[in-house]
Design a protein around this motif. Sequence first.
Motif, short mmCIF file in Angstrom:
data_model
loop_
_atom_site.label_atom_id
_atom_site.label_comp_id
_atom_site.label_asym_id
_atom_site.label_seq_id
_atom_site.Cartn_x
_atom_site.Cartn_y
_atom_site.Cartn_z
N THR A 1 0.72 -1.13 -0.14
CA THR A 1 0.24 -0.05 -0.47
C THR A 1 0.25 1.07 -0.01
N ALA A 2 2.07 1.35 0.15
CA ALA A 2 3.15 2.33 0.61
C ALA A 2 2.81 3.43 1.27
N VAL A 3 1.84 2.43 3.00
CA VAL A 3 1.66 3.32 3.55
C VAL A 3 2.11 2.45 5.11
N GLN A 4 2.49 3.10 5.73
CA GLN A 4 2.78 2.49 7.04
C GLN A 4 2.22 1.88 7.78
N ALA A 5 1.49 0.71 8.29
CA ALA A 5 0.16 0.53 9.01
C ALA A 5 0.92 -0.73 9.88
N THR A 6 -0.46 -1.09 10.83
CA THR A 6 -0.73 -1.93 11.70
C THR A 6 -0.29 -2.80 11.60
N CYS A 7 0.87 -3.96 11.84
CA CYS A 7 1.04 -5.35 11.49
C CYS A 7 -0.32 -5.70 11.27
N ASN A 8 -0.41 -6.39 10.34
CA ASN A 8 -1.98 -7.56 10.52
C ASN A 8 -1.32 -9.21 10.17
N LYS A 9 -1.43 -9.38 11.68
CA LYS A 9 -0.54 -10.74 11.81
C LYS A 9 -1.15 -12.08 11.06
N ALA A 10 -2.46 -11.94 11.40
CA ALA A 10 -3.36 -13.31 10.42
C ALA A 10 -3.21 -13.04 8.88
N LYS A 11 -2.40 -12.17 8.28
CA LYS A 11 -1.60 -11.86 7.39
C LYS A 11 -0.34 -12.35 7.37
N ALA A 12 0.74 -12.14 8.20
CA ALA A 12 2.05 -12.13 8.31
C ALA A 12 2.55 -13.37 8.78
N SER A 13 1.50 -14.41 9.71
CA SER A 13 1.30 -16.01 9.97
C SER A 13 1.32 -16.98 8.24
N GLN A 14 0.87 -16.65 7.41
CA GLN A 14 0.80 -17.57 6.45
C GLN A 14 2.01 -17.08 5.73
N VAL A 15 2.56 -18.42 6.09
CA VAL A 15 4.47 -17.69 5.03
C VAL A 15 4.44 -18.62 4.04
N SER A 16 5.09 -17.96 3.38
CA SER A 16 5.16 -18.59 2.16
C SER A 16 6.62 -18.84 1.81
N ALA A 17 6.95 -18.21 2.64
CA ALA A 17 8.81 -18.70 2.22
C ALA A 17 9.57 -18.28 3.58
N THR A 18 10.76 -19.06 3.82
CA THR A 18 11.59 -18.68 4.61
C THR A 18 13.32 -18.64 4.35
N ILE A 19 13.97 -17.96 5.79
CA ILE A 19 15.48 -17.39 4.88
C ILE A 19 16.08 -18.74 6.56
N SER A 20 17.10 -19.02 6.58
CA SER A 20 17.65 -20.10 7.55
C SER A 20 19.01 -19.04 7.72
N LYS A 21 19.51 -18.03 6.97
CA LYS A 21 20.44 -17.24 7.39
C LYS A 21 20.80 -16.36 6.57
N TYR A 22 22.21 -15.80 6.61
CA TYR A 22 22.32 -14.53 5.65
C TYR A 22 22.85 -13.94 5.09
N THR A 23 24.91 -13.27 4.52
CA THR A 23 25.62 -12.63 4.25
C THR A 23 25.78 -11.34 4.29
N ASP A 24 26.74 -10.82 4.29
CA ASP A 24 26.84 -10.03 3.91
C ASP A 24 27.95 -9.50 2.53
N VAL A 25 28.17 -8.67 1.76
CA VAL A 25 29.16 -8.93 0.34
C VAL A 25 29.81 -8.10 1.14
#
Length: 264
Positions: free
Chosen positions: A226-250
């Motif tokens: 929406t390009a506007v910060q709003a209150t976190c929709n936890k119900a939608k956020a709980s429907q996970v579509s992807a995960t990662i286990s770690k990250y590294t920097d260049v």
Amino acid sequence: MEGYFAVSTQAKTSKKTVFAVLGLLAVVGVVATIAVTSSSASPALAQFAFEEQEFRDYMDEYQKSYESDEEYGMRFKIFRDNLAYIRIFNSLGNSWTLGVNQFADMSFSEFKAKYLPTKFQPKEATNVVMLDEVSVPSQVDWTTKGAVTPVKNQGNCGSCWAFSTTGSVEGAWFLAGHTLVSLSEQELVDCSSSYGNQGCNGGLMDNAFKYIIAQGITSEANYAYTAVQATCNKAKASQVSATISKYTDVAPDNISQLQATVAQ
């Protein structure tokens, strides 16, 4: 009345002088009368008319409107300057070309202030892993390999960090053997403040990666931008579509490591 027009001609000795009105009467409210010879007036006026029509077409295409005649004039001038830059750049035979988009009526300083927040200073790279540079290909195009989602638009929100995050996670998720899915920048904007991000006021990719490691991330389709910060929709956020286990920097200031990272 918009545009510019020739208002009169008169004789002076053996020459005719054209008095042309240059400018936008509805824009600046001032008529600038400039004496030019009849042989040079037509091309200049024709070019000006062509550029104003381009600006009108641009306003229609991107649904632009301005609050005052003064703002219209300012935006038209910036548009003309950007258009001139684009034409000069594209005439130089570079390997890529520029074009007009929705930002063409903004100066670079405006664009930088609006879309590239300065609150977050470049962080020190502390999570660096050095990659093999020997077998790096000379080029790679991940779009042809199906690892890149379509171009997105962050709108009037300083959320470039969220788009950078989703772009890299989308590619990593695909390369790990999953179906490519467009991930939700809005979830990061709304929900990752406890990890140090500040929504439309800026953030860091590393903070967003930490959020995804802990929470996962849902899809764009489920949690639309929406390009506007709003209150976190936890119900939608709980429907996970992807995960990662770690990250590294260049490794910073290391073009070879950047190339090796992109190739991965």
